[in-house]
Each structure stands twice: as C-alpha cells, then as structure tokens.
Design an enzyme around this catalytic site. Sequence first.
Site, short mmCIF file in Angstrom:
data_model
loop_
_atom_site.label_atom_id
_atom_site.label_comp_id
_atom_site.label_asym_id
_atom_site.label_seq_id
_atom_site.Cartn_x
_atom_site.Cartn_y
_atom_site.Cartn_z
NE ARG A 70 -5.02 -8.55 -6.54
CZ ARG A 70 -5.44 -7.32 -6.34
NH1 ARG A 70 -6.38 -7.09 -5.47
NH2 ARG A 70 -4.93 -6.31 -7.01
NE ARG A 117 8.73 0.02 -11.13
CZ ARG A 117 8.55 0.68 -9.99
NH1 ARG A 117 9.58 0.95 -9.23
NH2 ARG A 117 7.35 1.07 -9.63
CD GLU A 172 3.84 4.82 0.76
OE1 GLU A 172 2.80 4.18 0.49
OE2 GLU A 172 4.84 4.83 0.03
CG HIS A 192 6.85 -0.78 0.17
ND1 HIS A 192 6.10 0.18 0.81
CD2 HIS A 192 6.40 -0.81 -1.10
CE1 HIS A 192 5.22 0.69 -0.04
NE2 HIS A 192 5.40 0.11 -1.21
NE ARG A 234 5.26 8.43 -3.27
CZ ARG A 234 5.18 7.52 -4.22
NH1 ARG A 234 4.18 7.54 -5.08
NH2 ARG A 234 6.08 6.57 -4.30
N GLY A 258 4.81 -4.16 -3.07
CA GLY A 258 3.60 -3.78 -3.81
C GLY A 258 3.89 -3.96 -5.28
N GLY A 318 5.48 -1.80 -6.99
CA GLY A 318 6.91 -1.51 -6.83
C GLY A 318 7.33 -2.19 -5.54
CG HIS A 323 8.77 1.91 -1.84
ND1 HIS A 323 9.22 0.73 -2.40
CD2 HIS A 323 7.80 2.35 -2.66
CE1 HIS A 323 8.56 0.48 -3.51
NE2 HIS A 323 7.68 1.47 -3.70
CE LYS A 352 -2.94 6.13 -6.88
NZ LYS A 352 -1.84 5.22 -6.64
CD GLU A 412 -0.51 -2.98 3.62
OE1 GLU A 412 -1.70 -2.87 3.23
OE2 GLU A 412 0.26 -2.03 3.75
CG ASN A 413 -3.79 -7.10 0.72
OD1 ASN A 413 -4.46 -6.93 1.73
ND2 ASN A 413 -3.44 -6.11 -0.08
CG ASN A 422 1.29 9.87 -5.17
OD1 ASN A 422 2.07 10.36 -6.00
ND2 ASN A 422 1.32 8.59 -4.86
P1 ADP Z 1 1.64 0.39 -5.54
O1 ADP Z 1 1.27 1.35 -4.43
O2 ADP Z 1 3.10 0.14 -5.66
O3 ADP Z 1 0.96 0.64 -6.84
P2 ADP Z 1 0.31 -1.57 -3.89
O4 ADP Z 1 1.11 -1.50 -2.65
O5 ADP Z 1 -1.08 -1.04 -3.85
O6 ADP Z 1 1.10 -1.01 -5.13
O7 ADP Z 1 0.25 -3.10 -4.36
C1 ADP Z 1 -0.47 -3.49 -5.47
C2 ADP Z 1 -0.20 -4.94 -5.76
O8 ADP Z 1 -0.49 -5.74 -4.61
C3 ADP Z 1 -1.08 -5.53 -6.84
O9 ADP Z 1 -0.54 -5.30 -8.11
C4 ADP Z 1 -1.09 -6.99 -6.49
O10 ADP Z 1 0.00 -7.61 -7.15
C5 ADP Z 1 -0.79 -7.05 -5.01
N1 ADP Z 1 -1.93 -7.57 -4.22
C6 ADP Z 1 -2.99 -6.91 -3.75
N2 ADP Z 1 -3.83 -7.74 -3.08
C7 ADP Z 1 -3.26 -8.97 -3.14
C8 ADP Z 1 -3.62 -10.27 -2.64
N3 ADP Z 1 -4.72 -10.49 -1.94
N4 ADP Z 1 -2.78 -11.29 -2.92
C9 ADP Z 1 -1.65 -11.11 -3.64
N5 ADP Z 1 -1.26 -9.91 -4.12
C10 ADP Z 1 -2.05 -8.86 -3.88
#
Ligand code: ADP
Length: 414
Positions: free
Chosen positions: A284, A239, A383, A206, A89, A208, A210, A178, A15, A333-334, A8
């Site tokens: 977070r 964004r 991905e 999805h 990618r 994240g 983004g 995505h 990456k 996911e988190n 990527n």
């Molecule tokens: P991208 O690939 O789009 O850069 P990711 O899918 O890795 O992003 O997501 C990153 C974002 O996920 C972080 O900016 C944060 O906001 C969020 N994140 C990660 N861990 C946690 C968590 N435990 N709780 C809440 N948000 C989280």
Amino acid sequence: MVKVLSVNSGSSSIKFKLFDMPAEQVLASGMIERIGLKKSVTTIKWDGQKFKDIRDIKDHEDAIGIMLVFLKKLEIIKDFSELQGVGHRVVAGGEYIKAPMLVNDEVAEKVRELSKLAPLHNPAAALGIRLFRKLLPNAISVVVADTAFHQGMPAKNYLYSVPYEWYEKYSIRRYGAHGTSHEYVAKEAAKMMQKPLADLKLITCHLGAGASITAIKDGKSFDTSMGFTPLAGLTMAKRSGDVDPSALQYVMNNSDIKDINEMIDILNNKSGLLGISGVSEDMRDVEKAAEEGNKRAQLAFDIFEKNVIKYIGQYIAELQGVDGIVFTAGIGENSWSFRSKVMKDLAYLGIKEDRDNNDTFGKNVFISTPDSKVKVMRIMTNEELVIARDTYDFMEKSPAEKASANVTKEQISR
Ligand code: ADP
C-alpha cells in the site's frame, strides 16, 4: 457440533481461529503478540465484539493459558472440554508430512526435528503442539503442513541442479510453501469454473507479505516458486526471492559482512519491496509513494509485477497452456491496481479485465470478462478453515482409523 481451534504459532505470536464444525462458523478469532516481551497484547474478536488486553506474557505456555482463560471469561466457550480439536499450521513438513496427520509423540517429535528446514518457524509450531496437548489433554491435535500440497511435484521440478548426493544426504530440494492456500483457492476456482479440478490447468498466485506462485495440473502441485525455504522465488515484502549466490560471495568478499547468517538475514528482512524502494515493505505504501512520483517505489512495484508475469509465463509453458489464473492473499485480494496491471500484461493470452468486478472487495469473483480465453479470479484464501476442516475430518474418523494413524490407546479413548 464441535469446536475446533485452528492455530498458527510463531516465535513471538500465536494466531488462532475458533470454528464451530461442521457448520464452519467462526466463533472467535484472535492473536497474542509480543510473547516474551513487555506489554504483550492479546486481542480477541467474536460476535461483532472486540477485546484487548495488555500485560507481560513471559512465554508461550503463559500465552496459551491466558488465551484459553479469556475464551471462557468472555463466554465464547463454557468449558475447556468443549475444545475437542486443535489444528496446527506447520511451515516445514519436509518429506514426512505429505497430508494432514494426527499428532502422536512421534509426529510431534518430527515437527521439532524438521526445525532444521525452517529454523524461524517450526520450533514455535512444535512448542505450540506440545503446549496445547498439555493444556487440553482431551483434544486431538492435527498438523497441517504448508509444504504438503507440493509433495506431489515431480522430481524434475523439485530437484536442484546440484550434486545429487545433497538430496540424499541433506534433503536439499524444493519444498515450496503456502500449500494450504494454493490447494484451497484451486478447489474454489474449480467450483467457480464448474469443472473438476483434475481437468484444469491452473496458476495460483498467493501474493501477501510472503509470495509464491504455483502451477497446478491433475489436481496436484506441478511446480512452485518457493524453494528449499520460503526465501526463494518472487520478490516479496522484505525477502529477496531468487538471487545469484555468487553475488552474495562478492558482497561478502568486499564488505564487512562476513557471516553467511547475517547475509541470509539481509535477504530475509531487508530486501524485496523494502530493500528496493527504501520506503516500506507494505505494498500500500509502495503504491502510494510510486503515485507521488517516488522512482524507487515505482521500480519496486515494477520488479514485483515483472516477477509475477515471469512466473506465470514460465508455468504456462510448463503446463502447456492454462485455463485459469487465481489471485489471493493480501496483495492478490486487495490491490485492484496490481491485478489490473498484470491482466493488461497478459492481454496476449486473450485476457480482458472485468473492471467492475475487479473493483469489488471481499468476494470470490471472476475479474476477467466472460469472453476471456483464460479465466482470471480473485479468491479469498482461508488457510485457517482448511486446518479446521482437516482437524474435524480426524475427529469424524472411527477409532480404528485413528489407531492406524498410530496413536496411543489413551488418545483413542478420549
Ligand atoms: P502474510 O499472511 O504473508 O503476512 P497477507 O496475505 O496478510 O500477508 O498480506 C499482507 C500484505 O498485503 C501487506 O503487507 C500489504 O503489502 C498487502 N496489502 C494489504 N492490503 C492491500 C491493499 N489494499 N493494496 C495493496 N496491498 C495490500
């Protein structure tokens, strides 16, 4: 067994993940950051070990060269010739990349041309493709576009209500993003639900830095929240998501912002969770500040959550029902608390949260109870693996098929 690199390339970072295929085993992963700046950082993780190097890396060619040399020095590979496939990618595939493609000169040039649709992303991908082909001349290259999965959308969902000539002349339409992630988690969801993907109505979230949501029907993307660029749709980390364009005109008429590029930069980098909360772009930090009573952080959380609920509702209407909802990517996911809030707001669909499963980490699980009418899942996206799989598929193909992909004789004889 062969080794495949999944890459990527960004404007100042690269990456990568190295896979042993077809075993799908991750041999190493890493990142080179701050390319073109002082004190560039290379990190590589493999076999439970971690390596970090800091030095000035002047450009992408330098970065890829250093990365390859480290892979050898750390004995992750014995020889460069082991790297037989590189999957790239690509953010914007336009209407050209509808599926993974073997790279030849024409495809490489198309990725570069498509920079007009993703000026922040495609130039780096085009550069990465050119350099890996140069530095690893014995490896095949494959491109996997973030937009490809959404090419199956019907015209009624990808056209904007603007003069039709804009589509014909300037290719203005919804391309989405995505796509690799949405397709991957949808296939995983179908496995978990033990039904063919083609028979399911799914909504994949999805979420994240983004964020995008996709409605999936007949195994294809039916509608998606991102638009002509990844700026559209949901509120994101930095964004804005959707905004009435007239608001931009108003601000430009009444402030010292006179340049549309400056305005778009604000929408890309100073808006979303960061812009609303004034605290952070990271969910977070936003959640923590909200818990501590910061009202704007709470508002940012609430607006993001409302956006997710709104798109899910819209897509249920478009799909005329839904069998499963998937959460993936950083927040999806988190953040159990975010998923929990969304599920509470979707209780009217007969969704009940399985609190124990929702509290787990790092696994693909149902986070709705078995008696929930609509199944809700947390699925870890991957991905890089999809890109490695797609690359490996081309390596498996016969020379005849490669030839039909319009590659040169030299490439076939590799
Ligand atoms: P991208 O690939 O789009 O850069 P990711 O899918 O890795 O992003 O997501 C990153 C974002 O996920 C972080 O900016 C944060 O906001 C969020 N994140 C990660 N861990 C946690 C968590 N435990 N709780 C809440 N948000 C989280």
